[in-house]
Design an enzyme around this catalytic site. Structure first.
Site, PDB file in Angstrom:
ATOM      1  CG  ASP A 145      -2.168   0.753   1.109  1.00 18.77           C
ATOM      2  OD1 ASP A 145      -2.294   1.516   0.144  1.00 18.77           O
ATOM      3  OD2 ASP A 145      -3.043   0.618   1.989  1.00 18.77           O
ATOM      4  CG  ASP A 197      -9.453   2.477  -0.294  1.00 15.09           C
ATOM      5  OD1 ASP A 197      -9.060   1.314  -0.467  1.00 15.09           O
ATOM      6  OD2 ASP A 197      -8.778   3.340   0.296  1.00 15.09           O
TER       7      ASP A 197
HETATM    8  C1  DGJ Z   1      -5.774   1.960   1.927  1.00 18.91           C
HETATM    9  C2  DGJ Z   1      -6.174   0.735   1.157  1.00 18.91           C
HETATM   10  O1  DGJ Z   1      -6.659   1.081  -0.095  1.00 18.91           O
HETATM   11  C3  DGJ Z   1      -7.205  -0.041   1.974  1.00 18.91           C
HETATM   12  O2  DGJ Z   1      -7.641  -1.142   1.238  1.00 18.91           O
HETATM   13  C4  DGJ Z   1      -6.599  -0.445   3.260  1.00 18.91           C
HETATM   14  O3  DGJ Z   1      -5.547  -1.338   3.037  1.00 18.91           O
HETATM   15  C5  DGJ Z   1      -6.106   0.783   4.015  1.00 18.91           C
HETATM   16  N1  DGJ Z   1      -5.240   1.586   3.191  1.00 18.91           N
HETATM   17  C6  DGJ Z   1      -5.386   0.378   5.272  1.00 18.91           C
HETATM   18  O4  DGJ Z   1      -4.793   1.430   5.887  1.00 18.91           O
END
Ligand code: DGJ
Length: 729
Positions: A478, A548
């Site tokens: 991430d 997300d």
């Molecule tokens: C952003 C990601 O896109 C989410 O899926 C998740 O992993 C969060 N970060 C966790 O902090």
């Protein structure tokens, strides 16, 4: 060999069965762009290039007053000695001048495609798959060479381009501008299409007419970004999904980029893509080289759909790498939306028990497992397990998953550092920052300065021991903020504007080491959803968390837009809980499954809390997914109805041998007393009979494509249907 050099006319012809690209060395020295498009067998340069003396267009060659760089369609134009349009490159020499004169010096044509040093790029598995032309321009005064590299694939309608700057002279220069490609089209009657957005709203489609002057998209965020994808297409005015000329360019790069179009008063259109020249300067010393990222150039005579299918094939088979490229991707359960930071070993085990009964193949432990990470305010950099949450460590939980018949995957955010972390207390100077100035936080975190070797070494070592510490089969990488205070602690002042690009080069190097060291790990890249969904990342990690935003309705647009360039197998798509966390919408389980299974399916909810009925739906849909997932991942995608144009969306995936296909149809808002509606399909064999959902009735591909498949009358909002087609011989 599909690159021919015609010495007499000084013309290069790059071609395969469907595409031609012609370059001419005008006056034996200026590379002019003659043509890119549908295959032609030969071409008379005189019929393409016409010359006329124009007022205010400087005379480049005094012996030929009708010739001016200002009006010449070019391959890699400069600024300052005749052409007033957007240049492809600009160098600043020791005396402060930006005037250069790069003219043809030599060329090489050979089979295959060499890799780009330090950068991701499309590749060949066999040298007969592609041919390459390297056209070298030299400024003899500076002793610098520009090696323009063109590769044409034999069986994929793609030309790749990049440029290597090679300094063989004696005085250092600064590169201020270095596009990866530039093409001057011979007319200006275009639309252009690009993918824009923001967090939770990535890659929406915008199509608009090209107007006079310059229009561009870019990122200066230190990542390819949620806001603009490094992709742009020029479309002939009447081009549709299925018909018409479309030219798409995409950059194999994950950092700051710019794609621009300039339409001139004489109806030419200049298209370019490359590193964003804003806030970028690269010092090139004698003996050094600079390699631009690679641009992927796709021509399609079959509209946007044809362009996308070409990008899909290229990205899936010749940009993504590693053993997972062609391997089935596991259906995963990610705990993020279900638990956020608040979980215990017991809770995860409960989730796993329920997940394994549903047939989930991989359990992914997301953010919150390390340091004191109970919210997003701390611990990035402290990559040690939180024993309070996981008393038996990662190994304990991973082995539990294995016992349940699932693989174990882990979330990391390695490029970041929280000010509230042991790492930061020990190394407060390891983040990007400007001494004596505020360090701007975003999601309470700072970005590690990857221009520092010790930071990169620490990262590789830390992640190596982490990945070795437990049976980890999957990693979600991430990256949750963009760069500010972009300054390197190790570069001299005159190299500071290299920081963002050097960051990217070093990140690529880290990824190269780790993906080679852990070939069995399936890596998925992520940046707050799809903030770094680009071909550069796909070179190292064959799938990306698309957004997300997991709402089924919002996802229709996001996945539809993403599919312009990226194949379904690269798009992580999860079924999540309702009301949806991002938009509060209630959608039925069936539609959520149908949207997510049109990509790379996963789940992100409390499986154990699902109602009996939802569980039944999930199991049914999972059975269907396993039956059709190969079509979704490896088949040809046809977009049938756009979510940007109405309440209905449809797309289909057809096996390359046309034996099987699957159609997804979604209706977000029901119509009262609806009319009957036939959905014309695509990509089938017209002469073959197809059964639909194993039914008795059979239809010819021809009628399904020309007259369409009758859709059921739908009475409720957020409905979806799938149709499985099988050829009956
Ligand atoms: C952003 C990601 O896109 C989410 O899926 C998740 O992993 C969060 N970060 C966790 O902090």
């Amino acid at each position: 060999m599909p690159i021919k050099w015609n010495e007499k006319d000084k013309v290069f012809h790059l071609y395969n069965h469907r595409v031609s690209y012609f370059i001419q060395l005008v006056h034996g020295k200026y590379p002019a762009h003659l043509y890119w498009g549908r295959r032609v067998s030969s071409l008379q340069p005189a019929s393409i290039l016409s010359y006329k003396k124009r007022a205010f267009s400087p005379m480049t060659e005094p012996s030929d007053p009708s010739f001016s760089l200002d009006t010449l369609p070019q391959e890699y134009p400069a600024f300052g000695n005749g052409d007033f349009r957007t240049p492809a490159y600009q160098l600043r020499t020791k005396d402060g001048s930006t005037i250069t004169e790069f003219i043809y010096d030599s060329h090489k044509i050979f089979q295959g495609k060499p890799p780009l040093k330090g950068l991701p790029a499309a590749y060949v598995e066999d040298s007969t798959e592609a041919d390459t032309l390297v056209l070298t321009l030299v400024d003899s005064k500076l002793g610098i060479g520009l090696h323009l590299q063109y590769t044409i694939y034999r069986d994929i309608d793609v030309i790749t381009r990049s440029v290597l700057f090679e300094h063989l002279g004696s005085d250092e220069v600064e590169i201020h501008h270095c596009m990866s490609m530039s093409v001057d089209f011979h007319h200006a009657n275009w639309d252009w299409l690009h993918l824009h957005g923001t967090w939770a709203r990535e890659r929406h489609i915008e199509r608009q007419p090209v107007h006079r002057g310059i229009q561009s998209i870019s990122s200066s965020r230190g990542a390819s970004s949620h806001q603009h994808n490094p992709f742009l297409a020029l479309l002939s005015k009447h081009a549709t999904e299925e018909y018409g000329d479309v030219y798409g360019v995409s950059l194999v790069y994950s950092g700051n980029f710019q794609a621009s179009i300039e339409s001139s008063p004489f109806d030419t259109t200049r298209l370019s893509i490359g590193i964003n020249p804003f806030d970028f300067i690269w010092l090139l010393k004698p003996g050094e080289t600079f390699q631009t990222p690679e641009a992927l150039m796709v021509y399609s005579s079959e509209g946007l759909g044809g362009m996308s299918r070409t990008f899909h094939t290229l990205l899936r088979t010749r940009v993504c790498r590693g053993i997972h490229r062609d391997k089935p991707r596991p259906v995963l359960l990610n705990n993020w939306e279900a638990t956020r930071f608040h979980f215990s070993e017991e809770k995860l085990k409960e989730m796993a028990d329920a997940a394994s009964q549903l047939g989930i193949e991989l359990f992914v432990l997301d953010d919150g497992w390390f340091g004191k990470r109970d919210n997003d305010k701390s611990s990035l950099g402290d990559w040690q397990v939180d024993q309070k949450k996981l008393p038996h460590g990662l190994k304990g939980i991973a082995e539990y998953m294995q016992k349940k018949g699932m693989q174990f995957g882990l979330w990391v955010e390695p490029e970041m550092i929280s000010p509230d972390s042991h790492l930061y207390r020990k190394h407060p100077d390891w983040c990007l920052h400007v001494p004596g100035r505020k360090r701007t936080l975003s999601r309470n975190q700072l970005v590690l300065d990857l221009t520092r070797k010790e930071v990169c070494d620490w990262l590789v070592e830390t992640l190596t021991s982490l990945f070795e510490s437990a049976p980890i089969s999957y990693v979600k990488w991430d990256m949750n903020r963009n760069m500010t205070e972009v300054r390197s602690a190790v570069l001299p002042p005159e190299r500071q504007k290299e920081t963002a690009h050097r960051y990217m080069l070093n990140l690529y190097q880290i990824l190269e080491i780790l993906t080679n060291r852990f070939p069995h790990i399936l890596f998925e890249s992520c940046s707050g959803g799809g903030g770094r969904f680009d071909p550069g990342m796909l070179y190292y990690m064959p799938q990306t968390w698309t957004s997300d935003n997991t709402d089924a309705v919002e996802r229709l647009k996001i996945q539809y837009g993403t599919s312009m360039v990226y194949p379904a197998v690269t798009m992580g798509a999860h079924v999540s809980d309702v009301p949806n966390h991002q938009v509060g919408r209630m959608t039925p389980m069936k539609m959520r499954c149908h949207v997510a299974m049109a990509a790379n399916l996963g789940f992100e909810l409390n499986v154990e809390k699902l109602t009996k009925e939802d569980k039944r739906t999930v199991m049914e849909e999972l059975r269907f997914y396993h039956q059709i997932k190969d079509l979704v991942w490896y088949g040809d995608m046809y977009r049938l109805l756009s979510p940007f144009e109405g309440t209905d969306t449809a797309w289909m995936y057809v096996a390359s041998n046309q034996e099987r296909a699957v159609v997804f149809y979604y209706k977000t808002l029901a119509t009262p007393n609806p009319p009957f509606f036939r959905l014309p399909l695509r990509g089938l064999n017209p002469a073959w009979l197809y059964s639909i959902n194993y039914g008795e009735k059979k239809f010819y591909g021809d009628e399904l494509m020309k007259m369409g498949l009758t859709m059921p009358l739908i009475k409720s909002d957020f409905s979806s249907e799938t149709f499985y087609l099988q050829a009956v011989h």
